[in-house]
Scaffold this active site. Structure first.
Site, PDB file in Angstrom:
ATOM      1  N   ASP A  34       0.835  -1.210   0.000  1.00 20.19           N
ATOM      2  CA  ASP A  34       0.000   0.000   0.000  1.00 20.19           C
ATOM      3  C   ASP A  34       0.861   1.248   0.000  1.00 20.19           C
ATOM      4  OD1 ASP A  34      -2.363  -1.762   1.909  1.00 20.19           O
ATOM      5  OD2 ASP A  34      -2.729  -0.878  -0.049  1.00 20.19           O
ATOM      6  N   ASP A 177     -10.241  -5.209  -1.678  1.00 14.46           N
ATOM      7  CA  ASP A 177      -9.261  -4.686  -0.729  1.00 14.46           C
ATOM      8  C   ASP A 177      -9.900  -3.811   0.343  1.00 14.46           C
ATOM      9  OD1 ASP A 177      -6.403  -2.397  -1.176  1.00 14.46           O
ATOM     10  OD2 ASP A 177      -7.026  -3.677   0.488  1.00 14.46           O
TER      11      ASP A 177
END
Ligand code: DX5
Ligand code: ZN
Length: 220
Positions: A34, A177
């Site tokens: 991320d 996600d």
């Protein structure tokens, strides 16, 4: 059913390579990185150098770089050079998402587009044949440990049908996600996800290895 891609966002960044190595040791195919720039989302995490530094720990796993950054088309090449296998850009962050995917492909990697919860699948339907992965956010990007946004379950099904009807099953992977826990992981996979991301449900636990095995058992 689906593959698990742990996100290291909830891991100790001072031991990020160990977190990645654990994912590799448990036989996972994907790990989710991320990348946050403090502009597209409020937090800042890490960039292409960290990605490059984690490449060795990842071994044969595919690294998915989820770019939560403004003007992501400016970052694609550096993440490709750093060793990311997939580079995902947010359609909300650029007027040139298709070009960003083309850049990743031009660099010999795979490119994808991420959609925030409110962005319809229709926003990318015309170009689904040109992308390698579609990421559906089931939380608002920028933090780990949030709750799954309920309407995204239906959105997953819509994306699954759209991809399948276009004959793109396996060609355009569907990744989900955010907010995935043992309580809802099977539902996410059954809704049609090919890849399920879990951050806090893995690295926010006392035993990430056990958490990975539990989640794998629920979605595979
Ligand atoms: C959020 C990130 C997600 C997050 C998932 O902006 O894109 O990948 O790390 O974390 P959990 O699984 O804790 O919601
Ligand atoms: Zn992510």
């Amino acid at each position: 059913m689906a593959e698990l891609a742990p996100s290291i966002l909830s891991a100790d960044f001072g031991r990020a390579a160990e977190a990645i190595a654990l994912c590799r040791e448990t036989g996972l195919r994907y790990v989710h990185l991320d990348v946050m720039d403090g502009r597209f989302v409020p937090e800042i995490t890490f960039g292409s150098k960290m990605t490059a530094d984690l490449r060795a720990a990842a071994g044969g796993m595919e690294m998915i770089a989820h770019l939560m950054v403004a003007e992501p088309e400016r970052q694609v090449n550096s993440f490709c050079e750093a060793g990311a296998d997939y580079v995902e850009v947010h359609v909300e962050a650029t007027a040139h998402a298709h070009r960003a995917v083309q850049a990743a492909r031009g660099a010999g990697k795979k490119g994808g587009i991420a959609l925030n919860p409110q962005t319809p699948v229709a926003a990318v339907e015309p170009i689904l044949g040109d992308i390698d992965i579609l990421l559906l956010m089931s939380v608002n990007p920028g933090w780990g440990g949030q709750s799954f946004i309920e309407p995204v379950y239906a959105k997953i099904g819509n994306a699954r049908r759209t991809i399948d009807d276009a004959g793109l099953s396996g060609k355009c992977l569907l990744e989900v996600d955010g907010g995935v826990k043992p309580e809802n992981a099977a539902r996410v996979a059954e809704a049609g996800a090919d890849i399920v991301v879990a951050g806090s449900a893995v690295f926010g636990t006392a035993d990430p290895r056990a958490a990975i095995e539990e989640l794998k058992g629920l979605i595979q």
